[in-house]
Scaffold this motif. Structure first.
Motif, PDB file in Angstrom:
ATOM      1  N   ASN A  57      57.098  39.533  45.259  1.00  8.17           N
ATOM      2  CA  ASN A  57      57.444  40.692  45.566  1.00  8.17           C
ATOM      3  C   ASN A  57      58.196  41.165  46.006  1.00  8.17           C
ATOM      4  N   LEU A  58      57.983  41.703  44.067  1.00  5.54           N
ATOM      5  CA  LEU A  58      58.819  42.187  42.600  1.00  5.54           C
ATOM      6  C   LEU A  58      59.064  43.855  43.477  1.00  5.54           C
ATOM      7  N   GLY A  59      58.198  44.353  43.517  1.00  3.70           N
ATOM      8  CA  GLY A  59      58.189  45.394  44.142  1.00  3.70           C
ATOM      9  C   GLY A  59      58.965  46.115  45.419  1.00  3.70           C
ATOM     10  N   LEU A  60      58.341  45.636  46.663  1.00  6.58           N
ATOM     11  CA  LEU A  60      58.956  45.310  47.604  1.00  6.58           C
ATOM     12  C   LEU A  60      60.123  44.632  47.693  1.00  6.58           C
ATOM     13  N   ALA A  65      66.243  47.652  47.200  1.00 10.11           N
ATOM     14  CA  ALA A  65      67.173  47.863  46.372  1.00 10.11           C
ATOM     15  C   ALA A  65      67.169  49.773  46.080  1.00 10.11           C
ATOM     16  N   ALA A  66      66.397  50.235  45.703  1.00  8.46           N
ATOM     17  CA  ALA A  66      66.214  51.665  45.469  1.00  8.46           C
ATOM     18  C   ALA A  66      66.641  52.163  46.447  1.00  8.46           C
ATOM     19  N   THR A  67      66.127  52.229  47.570  1.00  5.62           N
ATOM     20  CA  THR A  67      67.182  52.634  48.945  1.00  5.62           C
ATOM     21  C   THR A  67      68.225  51.937  49.382  1.00  5.62           C
ATOM     22  N   VAL A  68      69.408  51.164  49.008  1.00  6.58           N
ATOM     23  CA  VAL A  68      70.211  50.974  49.585  1.00  6.58           C
ATOM     24  C   VAL A  68      71.042  51.657  48.266  1.00  6.58           C
TER      25      VAL A  68
ATOM     26  N   LEU B 125      55.732  51.286  47.531  1.00  2.74           N
ATOM     27  CA  LEU B 125      57.137  52.452  47.885  1.00  2.74           C
ATOM     28  C   LEU B 125      56.277  53.491  48.184  1.00  2.74           C
ATOM     29  N   TRP B 126      54.968  54.113  48.206  1.00  2.25           N
ATOM     30  CA  TRP B 126      54.784  54.933  48.692  1.00  2.25           C
ATOM     31  C   TRP B 126      53.017  54.493  49.623  1.00  2.25           C
ATOM     32  N   GLN B 127      53.220  53.542  49.629  1.00  2.94           N
ATOM     33  CA  GLN B 127      52.139  53.039  50.307  1.00  2.94           C
ATOM     34  C   GLN B 127      53.111  52.188  51.940  1.00  2.94           C
ATOM     35  N   GLN B 128      53.208  51.410  51.747  1.00  2.00           N
ATOM     36  CA  GLN B 128      54.344  50.540  52.551  1.00  2.00           C
ATOM     37  C   GLN B 128      55.713  51.077  53.023  1.00  2.00           C
ATOM     38  N   ARG B 129      56.487  51.551  52.641  1.00  2.13           N
ATOM     39  CA  ARG B 129      57.120  52.010  52.856  1.00  2.13           C
ATOM     40  C   ARG B 129      58.341  53.623  52.665  1.00  2.13           C
ATOM     41  N   VAL B 130      56.544  54.218  53.229  1.00  2.00           N
ATOM     42  CA  VAL B 130      57.380  55.653  53.014  1.00  2.00           C
ATOM     43  C   VAL B 130      58.432  55.966  53.989  1.00  2.00           C
ATOM     44  N   ILE B 135      63.911  58.698  54.756  1.00  2.00           N
ATOM     45  CA  ILE B 135      65.152  58.065  54.897  1.00  2.00           C
ATOM     46  C   ILE B 135      65.989  58.485  53.844  1.00  2.00           C
ATOM     47  N   GLN B 136      64.948  58.708  52.360  1.00  2.00           N
ATOM     48  CA  GLN B 136      66.312  58.604  51.085  1.00  2.00           C
ATOM     49  C   GLN B 136      66.269  60.103  51.076  1.00  2.00           C
TER      50      GLN B 136
END
Lengths: 103, 164
Positions: A57-60, A65-68, B125-130, B135-136
């Motif tokens: 699950n590279l997307g997750l 990583a982007a948030t970090v 990013l846009w569906q699971q981790r909105v 927060i960003q």
């Protein structure tokens, strides 16, 4: 233990974390502390992407990583701002010296 | 062949990290930090995380380096790192214990056979981790406030005088 790609990357991540921990222990300058935190976070970003890759699950992994990276940059900015203000107020960047100052 | 590339890139990053830590001049440490960012972003690119690699290169090697150089120019020439409070052998021993513990904890990860995975950052990013995106945004706003603090020339004494 065979030196596969996975093992090489894992050894690299752990070594980078080790160097970062060592820097965190021996560093006294406030600006350098911010830099050492950057080194540690780079290892963590690599670990997140790598774990996403091996778990399929590279997307997750990339998303976290982007948030970090964003959070790390903000930590650097705020930390540098604090260091500059401490330098202006106390005239030093030495952390133990600042902790012993009064008044 | 990729094993050699990963090994060389990560070895370079580790050497740069060590040089950044032991260097007495903080400007040199800043340059080493930018080198680490560049090397790590190449590793990320090779792993298939292209978006994060670009982000790391632009933010880590670009923005943070500029901020560090600016902060160094503000604090002046006395930005030298004094010798450490704790002894270096003790620090090395503590780090060795922590690193060995960490290596023991992640040892099961070496049982994976191959690197696999698909690239689908946008949907994650846009569906699971909105929530992460929000927060960003909040963090970036905090960062702007931090930059204002970094650029602020006002001293506490003058601020108190202004109110009276």
């Amino acid at each position: 233990m065979k030196l596969t790609e996975i093992n090489i990357i894992l050894i690299g991540i752990v070594s980078l974390l080790g160097v970062g921990f060592y820097g965190l222990l021996i560093t006294r300058n406030l600006i350098k502390v911010v830099m050492v935190l950057q080194i540690l976070v780079k290892a963590v970003v690599l670990a997140f992407v790598f774990s996403g890759k091996v778990s399929g699950n590279l997307g997750l992994g990339q998303s976290i990583a982007a948030t970090v990276i964003v959070a790390d940059t903000i930590v650097a900015v705020v930390g540098l701002a604090l260091a500059v203000q401490v330098r202006r107020r106390f005239g030093t960047l030495d952390a133990p010296e600042i902790s012993t100052l009064r008044g | 062949m990729e094993r050699v590339e990963y090994g060389l890139l990560l070895a370079g990053a580790i050497i740069c990290a060590y040089r950044a830590i032991v260097s007495k001049r903080i400007l040199s440490s800043t340059i080493y930090l930018a080198c680490i960012s560049a090397l790590i972003s190449v590793v990320l690119f090779m792993l298939g995380a292209t978006q994060v690699a670009v982000m790391e290169l632009s933010v880590g090697a670009g923005l943070v380096t500029v901020l560090l150089v600016y902060a160094l120019s503000v604090v002046g020439e006395d930005a030298l790192d004094p010798s450490s409070v704790i002894s270096k052998p003790l620090a090395i021993a503590v780090v060795a214990v922590v690193t060995l513990l960490l290596g023991w904890m992640i040892y099961p990860a070496t049982q994976f056979e191959n690197l696999m995975g698909s690239v689908d950052l946008a949907s994650v990013l846009w569906q699971q981790r909105v929530l992460d995106v929000w927060i960003q945004i909040v963090l970036i706003f905090s960062g702007v406030m931090g930059v204002l603090g970094l650029l602020s020339e006002r001293t506490p004494g003058k601020a108190e005088g202004g109110h009276s």
